[in-house]
Motif scaffolding. Structure first.
Motif, PDB file in Angstrom:
ATOM      1  N   GLY A 169       0.643  -1.273  -0.119  1.00  4.84           N
ATOM      2  CA  GLY A 169       0.005  -0.080   0.126  1.00  4.84           C
ATOM      3  C   GLY A 169       0.800   1.232   0.031  1.00  4.84           C
ATOM      4  O   GLY A 169       1.921   1.216   0.251  1.00  4.84           O
ATOM      5  N   GLU A 170       0.289   2.465  -0.170  1.00  4.07           N
ATOM      6  CA  GLU A 170       1.056   3.768  -0.020  1.00  4.07           C
ATOM      7  C   GLU A 170       0.709   4.610   1.076  1.00  4.07           C
ATOM      8  O   GLU A 170      -0.436   4.566   1.514  1.00  4.07           O
ATOM      9  N   ILE A 171       1.763   5.132   1.240  1.00  2.00           N
ATOM     10  CA  ILE A 171       1.765   6.199   2.580  1.00  2.00           C
ATOM     11  C   ILE A 171       1.372   7.511   1.476  1.00  2.00           C
ATOM     12  O   ILE A 171       2.230   7.851   1.115  1.00  2.00           O
ATOM     13  N   SER A 172       0.146   8.140   1.529  1.00  2.00           N
ATOM     14  CA  SER A 172      -0.180   9.276   0.857  1.00  2.00           C
ATOM     15  C   SER A 172       0.452  10.571   1.324  1.00  2.00           C
ATOM     16  O   SER A 172       0.464  10.755   2.615  1.00  2.00           O
ATOM     17  N   MET A 173       0.785  11.499   0.639  1.00  2.00           N
ATOM     18  CA  MET A 173       1.172  12.603   0.991  1.00  2.00           C
ATOM     19  C   MET A 173      -0.042  13.735   1.312  1.00  2.00           C
ATOM     20  O   MET A 173       0.134  14.756   2.114  1.00  2.00           O
ATOM     21  N   PHE A 174      -1.290  13.268   1.184  1.00  2.00           N
ATOM     22  CA  PHE A 174      -2.301  14.094   1.636  1.00  2.00           C
ATOM     23  C   PHE A 174      -3.061  13.824   2.981  1.00  2.00           C
ATOM     24  O   PHE A 174      -3.886  14.821   3.654  1.00  2.00           O
ATOM     25  N   TYR A 175      -2.613  12.890   3.672  1.00  2.00           N
ATOM     26  CA  TYR A 175      -3.134  12.601   4.944  1.00  2.00           C
ATOM     27  C   TYR A 175      -2.112  12.431   6.195  1.00  2.00           C
ATOM     28  O   TYR A 175      -0.878  12.279   5.868  1.00  2.00           O
ATOM     29  N   ASP A 176      -2.693  12.196   7.279  1.00  2.00           N
ATOM     30  CA  ASP A 176      -1.798  12.047   8.572  1.00  2.00           C
ATOM     31  C   ASP A 176      -0.678  10.792   8.259  1.00  2.00           C
ATOM     32  O   ASP A 176      -1.240   9.766   7.594  1.00  2.00           O
ATOM     33  N   PRO A 177       0.614  11.116   8.430  1.00  2.00           N
ATOM     34  CA  PRO A 177       1.558  10.026   8.259  1.00  2.00           C
ATOM     35  C   PRO A 177       1.455   8.566   9.039  1.00  2.00           C
ATOM     36  O   PRO A 177       2.475   8.002   9.100  1.00  2.00           O
ATOM     37  N   MET A 178       0.602   8.637   9.922  1.00  6.17           N
ATOM     38  CA  MET A 178       0.475   7.335  10.884  1.00  6.17           C
ATOM     39  C   MET A 178       0.634   5.883   9.783  1.00  6.17           C
ATOM     40  O   MET A 178      -0.355   5.867   9.141  1.00  6.17           O
ATOM     41  N   ILE A 179       1.366   5.121  10.433  1.00  9.24           N
ATOM     42  CA  ILE A 179       1.349   3.819   9.805  1.00  9.24           C
ATOM     43  C   ILE A 179       0.505   2.650  10.835  1.00  9.24           C
ATOM     44  O   ILE A 179      -0.259   2.026  10.260  1.00  9.24           O
ATOM     45  N   ALA A 180       0.650   3.066  11.933  1.00 12.51           N
ATOM     46  CA  ALA A 180       0.012   1.975  12.976  1.00 12.51           C
ATOM     47  C   ALA A 180       0.171   2.600  14.375  1.00 12.51           C
ATOM     48  O   ALA A 180       1.101   3.404  14.739  1.00 12.51           O
ATOM     49  N   LYS A 181      -0.624   1.810  15.315  1.00 15.26           N
ATOM     50  CA  LYS A 181      -0.360   2.177  16.941  1.00 15.26           C
ATOM     51  C   LYS A 181      -0.006   0.704  17.225  1.00 15.26           C
ATOM     52  O   LYS A 181      -1.036  -0.132  16.932  1.00 15.26           O
ATOM     53  N   LEU A 182       0.762   0.860  18.036  1.00 17.44           N
ATOM     54  CA  LEU A 182       1.354  -0.471  18.460  1.00 17.44           C
ATOM     55  C   LEU A 182       1.266  -0.417  20.058  1.00 17.44           C
ATOM     56  O   LEU A 182       1.615   0.500  20.720  1.00 17.44           O
ATOM     57  N   ILE A 183       0.183  -1.230  20.489  1.00 15.78           N
ATOM     58  CA  ILE A 183      -0.128  -1.344  21.850  1.00 15.78           C
ATOM     59  C   ILE A 183       0.365  -2.391  22.544  1.00 15.78           C
ATOM     60  O   ILE A 183       0.278  -3.578  22.073  1.00 15.78           O
ATOM     61  N   THR A 184       0.809  -2.348  23.992  1.00 19.54           N
ATOM     62  CA  THR A 184       1.361  -3.679  24.704  1.00 19.54           C
ATOM     63  C   THR A 184       0.882  -3.568  25.851  1.00 19.54           C
ATOM     64  O   THR A 184       0.414  -2.690  26.525  1.00 19.54           O
ATOM     65  N   TYR A 185       0.669  -4.869  26.409  1.00 13.99           N
ATOM     66  CA  TYR A 185      -0.173  -4.950  27.805  1.00 13.99           C
ATOM     67  C   TYR A 185       0.920  -5.942  28.756  1.00 13.99           C
ATOM     68  O   TYR A 185       1.394  -6.854  28.138  1.00 13.99           O
ATOM     69  N   GLY A 186       0.923  -5.468  29.989  1.00 13.32           N
ATOM     70  CA  GLY A 186       1.772  -6.537  30.968  1.00 13.32           C
ATOM     71  C   GLY A 186       1.043  -6.482  32.219  1.00 13.32           C
ATOM     72  O   GLY A 186       0.304  -5.445  32.665  1.00 13.32           O
ATOM     73  N   ALA A 187       1.660  -6.966  33.122  1.00  9.46           N
ATOM     74  CA  ALA A 187       1.053  -7.221  34.418  1.00  9.46           C
ATOM     75  C   ALA A 187       1.293  -5.867  35.199  1.00  9.46           C
ATOM     76  O   ALA A 187       0.866  -5.540  36.092  1.00  9.46           O
ATOM     77  N   ASP A 188       2.587  -5.409  34.798  1.00  8.06           N
ATOM     78  CA  ASP A 188       2.835  -3.949  35.330  1.00  8.06           C
ATOM     79  C   ASP A 188       3.636  -3.125  34.444  1.00  8.06           C
ATOM     80  O   ASP A 188       3.855  -3.444  33.363  1.00  8.06           O
ATOM     81  N   ARG A 189       4.136  -2.053  34.744  1.00  7.75           N
ATOM     82  CA  ARG A 189       4.712  -1.084  33.791  1.00  7.75           C
ATOM     83  C   ARG A 189       5.936  -1.373  33.138  1.00  7.75           C
ATOM     84  O   ARG A 189       6.088  -1.302  31.981  1.00  7.75           O
ATOM     85  N   ASN A 190       6.747  -2.091  33.994  1.00  6.11           N
ATOM     86  CA  ASN A 190       7.980  -2.738  33.487  1.00  6.11           C
ATOM     87  C   ASN A 190       7.656  -3.650  32.360  1.00  6.11           C
ATOM     88  O   ASN A 190       8.472  -3.915  31.227  1.00  6.11           O
ATOM     89  N   GLU A 191       6.687  -4.511  32.573  1.00  2.49           N
ATOM     90  CA  GLU A 191       6.398  -5.707  31.603  1.00  2.49           C
ATOM     91  C   GLU A 191       5.841  -5.164  30.308  1.00  2.49           C
ATOM     92  O   GLU A 191       6.202  -5.620  29.294  1.00  2.49           O
ATOM     93  N   ALA A 192       5.094  -4.056  30.480  1.00  3.39           N
ATOM     94  CA  ALA A 192       4.633  -3.458  29.330  1.00  3.39           C
ATOM     95  C   ALA A 192       5.816  -2.836  28.397  1.00  3.39           C
ATOM     96  O   ALA A 192       5.401  -2.747  27.259  1.00  3.39           O
TER      97      ALA A 192
END
Length: 665
Positions: free
Chosen positions: A376-399
Motif C-alpha cells: 500500500g501507499e503512504i499518501s502525501m495528503f493525509y496523516d503519516p500514521m502507519i500504525a498504533k502499537l499497543i502492549t500490555y503487561g502485568a505491570d509497567r516494566n512488563e508493558a
C-alpha cells in the motif's frame, strides 16, 4: 441495534470501528477519496462510497457527500472516528435533520466543549479546577502584556479555536507576551479562521493526564486515566494507562471532576477530559475532546471494555450496564504511534510504497491498530500514521519490555519510520523511572534526534547473530555440489565480525547438532545461542544466553554482508576470516561525495515553488524553494551567501528524498 453504520473517516480508526461493528453483527459502509481507492478500510467494509478528490477539503470534510452516502446505502448511523468531522456541530445537526444517528455526543456538548474559552467557563461553573487565567476577548498586544503581568509569568497564550499545537506560545516576559500574542492570533486566523486567544498560567514541570468518560446521558462513569506527557511539538508520541504518577486520591478527584463536567453539558457517549498536572499533583482542566481519542486502546486493555462498542450501543439508545464500582484497573498498557517520518531529518514526513510491512503478531500482550498493508501507499495528503502499537503487561516494566520487543519485530521497508526514536525513548532511564513531563522530549533531545541517542548497546547480541548467520552461510556453501577436489569450502571456527568501517570483534564459533546450539566465544565471554532462523526470513528470533532477542536481517545494500537492526539501531556487518580482517584494516575508507554545493530535497514531496534563477546572487536566510508533503509546506532557505549555478528542478514536479533542486557556484 443498528443494522448498518457508515464510518466517516479513513485509515486505522476506520478499520478499528469496522472490527467492532463486525463483532456486533453490524454492516459497515466506508467512504473514500481518490487517493484511498485501494485503502484497507475500503477493503474491510461491506460497502464503500466514493466521495471526491484526495484533498480532505474536497472529500472527507464535505459533510453533504457523507450524508448523501448514508441515504444511498441505507446507513442508519455514522461513526466519525477522530479528526475530520468528529467534533463538528454542523455535521451532527445535518445528520439529525436527515434522520441519521451520530455515534457521539449531541450538538450542544460539541459546541460547548469545542471552544476553549467557553469550555473553561463551563468547567469553572461545574466545580472543575482550572488554570488561573483570563478567558475574555483580548483586543491587542498591549492588553495581552497587561493581563500576562497580572497573572504572573510564565504564561501560555492559546488560540481559542485551536488544536494540534497551532496558535500556542509560552511567554516569560513582556516582550515575549507581546510577540506571542501577535504570532498566536496570526496562526489562529490562518489555521482556524478565528483569531481569538486567551492567556493562562503556564504550569512548570507539567504532565498531560486525561480522564476517559463514558455516559449514556443518565449514568456517567470515569474509566480511569491515561498518561500522555510524552509529546513532540504538542503531538502525543507514547501514551500509557494508568499513569505512573497518580495516587488513588488524585485519580478519584480528577475522575469525579471529569464526570461533573460531562454532566454539565449533558454528555452522551465516550469522551475525554484533559488535565495538566503539576509536580505536586495539583491538576487543572485543559479541554474536553468530544470524540474517541487516538490512544483509547490503552484504556480498553486495562479495563476490558470496548469503547467503540459502547459508543454504538449508547447511540442506539441502550443504557450502560456498569456502575463506577465495576471499573477496575488490571495490568498496564502502553501505546506507541508509528509514523512514516524520518527522525534523523527532524521528523520530516516520508511518503511512498510500503515495500515490506510485517507487524508483530498480535497476542494477549501485543495489539496492532493499523490502516495499511504491504504494497500500500503512504499518501502525501493525509496523516503519516502507519500504525498504533499497543502492549500490555502485568505491570509497567512488563508493558515496556513487550513494547521494546514488539518494536524490534515491526519490520517496515519502503518508507522511513520513527521506530528508532521510539526505541530511544523507551531506553531512557528517566522514562523507565516514570519521571515524565510534557517537556521530556525537548529536554532529552536538546539538539534533535540522532544515532547517538539510541540505547547504549552491548554488541553481544549483534555479534552473536552475525556469527551464527555466517556459520549457516558457510555450511550452505560447503554443501554445493561438484566443487573442485581439494578446493571445497571449509567451515572454519575463527572469524572477525566487522561493524561499519572500523570496529572489529574476533569470535570463535562451534555448533552442537545434538543440542541445536551454537557457542560463540568473544574476547571477553562465551555465549550460548539458539535459533531456527533460515535464509530469507526478515527476523532472526532466538535466545542468547537464555534471553530472547529479535534482530531484523537485511542483505547489505552494497557489497557483501548484512544490515542488522536491533532496539532502533542499524549496523552494517561483515564477517571475515582472520587474515581477511587484517588486510581489511589496511584498506582506505571511501569518503562520501561532497554535496555541500547542492540544495537537496529533505523529503519526498511536491516542489511548490523555486524562488531563484540561474546566476542569481543569494544571501544567507533567503528563501530558495518550498516543498510540500503531508499537508505541510517546508521553506528551504540559503545557509550562506552565494550564487546559483543551475536550477535542476521545476515547480510542480514531484521530488524524491535527496533529489537535487539547486546547484551553487
Amino acid at each position: 441495534m443498528f443494522k448498518k453504520i457508515l464510518i466517516a473517516n479513513r485509515g486505522e480508526i476506520a478499520c478499528r470501528v469496522i472490527k467492532t461493528a463486525r463483532k456486533m453483527g453490524i454492516k459497515t459502509v466506508a467512504v473514500y477519496s481518490e487517493a484511498d481507492r485501494e485503502a484497507l478500510h475500503v477493503q474491510m467494509a461491506d460497502e464503500a462510497v466514493f466521495i471526491g478528490p484526495a484533498p480532505t477539503a474536497q472529500s472527507y470534510l464535505v459533510m453533504e457527500r457523507i450524508v448523501q452516502a448514508c441515504k444511498d446505502t441505507g446507513a442508519e448511523a455514522v461513526h466519525p472516528g477522530y479528526g475530520f468531522l468528529s467534533e463538528n456541530k454542523a455535521f451532527q445537526e445535518a445528520l439529525a435533520k436527515a434522520g441519521i444517528a451520530f455515534i457521539g455526543p449531541d450538538a450542544y456538548a460539541i459546541e460547548a466543549m469545542g471552544d476553549k474559552i467557553t469550555s473553561k467557563k463551563l468547567a469553572a461553573e461545574a466545580g472543575v479546577s482550572t488554570v488561573p487565567g483570563y478567558m475574555g476577548i483580548i483586543k491587542d498586544a498591549d492588553e495581552a502584556v497587561k493581563i500576562a503581568s497580572q497573572i504572573g509569568y510564565p504564561v501560555m497564550i492559546k488560540a481559542s479555536a485551536g488544536g494540534g499545537g497551532k496558535g500556542m506560545r509560552v511567554a516569560w516576559n513582556d516582550d515575549e507576551a507581546r510577540d506571542g500574542f501577535e504570532r498566536s492570533t496570526s496562526e489562529a486566523r490562518s489555521s482556524f479562521g478565528d483569531d481569538r486567544v486567551f492567556i493562562e498560567k503556564f504550569v512548570e514541570q507539567p504532565r498531560h493526564i486525561e480522564i476517559q468518560v463514558l455516559s449514556d446521558g443518565d449514568n456517567c462513569l470515569y474509566l480511569v486515566e491515561r498518561e500522555c506527557s510524552i509529546q513532540r511539538r504538542h503531538q502525543k508520541v507514547i501514551e500509557e494507562a494508568p499513569s505512573p504518577f497518580l495516587d488513588d486520591a488524585t485519580r478519584k478527584a480528577m475522575g469525579e471532576q471529569a464526570v461533573a463536567l460531562a454532566k454539565a453539558v449533558q454528555y452522551k457517549s465516550a469522551g475525554t477530559v484533559e488535565f495538566i498536572v503539576d509536580a505536586h499533583r495539583n491538576f487543572y482542566f485543559l479541554e474536553m475532546n468530544t470524540r474517541l481519542q487516538v490512544e483509547h486502546p490503552v484504556t480498553e486493555l486495562i479495563t476490558g471494555l470496548d469503547l467503540v462498542e459502547w459508543m454504538i450501543k449508547i447511540a442506539a439508545g441502550q443504557q450502560l450496564t456498569l456502575q463506577q464500582s465495576d471499573v477496575t484497573i488490571t495490568g498496564w498498557a502502553m501505546e506507541s504511534r508509528i509514523y512514516a517520518e524520518d527522525p534523523y531529518r527532524n521528523f520530516l514526513p516520508s511518503t511512498g510504497r510500503l515495500v515490506r510491512y510485517l507487524p508483530p503478531a498480535e497476542s494477549d500482550s501485543v495489539r496492532v491498530d493499523t490502516g495499511v498493508y504491504e504494497g500500500g501507499e503512504i499518501s502525501m495528503f493525509y496523516d503519516p500514521m502507519i500504525a498504533k502499537l499497543i502492549t500490555y503487561g502485568a505491570d509497567r516494566n512488563e508493558a515496556i519490555l513487550h513494547m521494546r520487543t514488539a518494536l524490534d519485530q515491526f519490520y517496515i521497508r519502503g518508507v522511513s519510520h520513527n521506530i528508532p526514536f521510539l526505541a530511544s525513548l523507551l531506553g531512557k532511564q528517566r522514562f523507565v523511572d516514570g519521571r515524565l513531563t510534557t517537556n521530556f522530549i525537548a529536554e532529552e533531545y536538546k539538539d534533535g534526534f540522532n544515532a547517538t541517542d539510541l540505547p547504549p548497546e552491548d554488541p553481544t547480541v549483534l555479534v552473536c547473530v552475525a556469527a551464527t548467520i555466517n556459520h549457516l552461510e558457510q555450511v550452505r556453501a560447503a554443501q554445493i555440489s561438484n566443487q573442485m577436489s581439494g578446493h571445497g569450502r571449509q567451515v572454519g571456527a575463527d572469524y572477525v565480525v566487522k561493524f561499519g568501517d572500523d570496529v572489529y570483534h574476533p569470535v570463535s564459533i562451534s555448533y552442537d547438532a545434538k543440542d541445536g546450539q551454537w557457542t560463540v566465544k568473544t574476547e571477553t565471554a562465551s555465549h550460548t545461542v539458539e535459533s531456527d532462523w533460515i535464509f530469507g526470513q526478515p527476523l532472526w528470533v532466538g535466545t542468547i544466553n537464555g534471553q530472547v532477542s529479535v534482530v531484523q536481517v537485511d542483505r547489505a545494500k552494497k557489497g557483501i554482508g548484512y544490515q542488522l537492526f536491533h532496539q532502533g539501531s542499524a549496523a552494517d556487518v561483515k564477517v571475515l576470516e582472520p587474515r581477511a580482517a587484517q588486510l581489511d584494516k589496511l584498506m582506505p575508507v571511501k569518503l562520501p561525495p561532497d554535496m555541500s554545493r547542492y540544495l537537496l530535497s529533505p523529503m519526498p514531496g511536491l516542489l511548490v515553488s523555486v524562488d531563484v534563477v540561474d546566476g542569481q546572487e543569494i544571501k544567507a536566510g533567503e528563501k530558495l524553494a518550498v516543498v510540500e508533503a503531508m499537508k505541510m509546506e517546508n521553506v528551504l532557505r540559503a545557509e550562506q551567501d552565494g550564487k546559483v549555478k543551475k536550477v535542476h528542478a521545476a515547480a510542480g514536479g514531484s521530488l524524491a528524498v535527496d533529489q537535487i533542486i539547486i546547484e551553487f557556484e
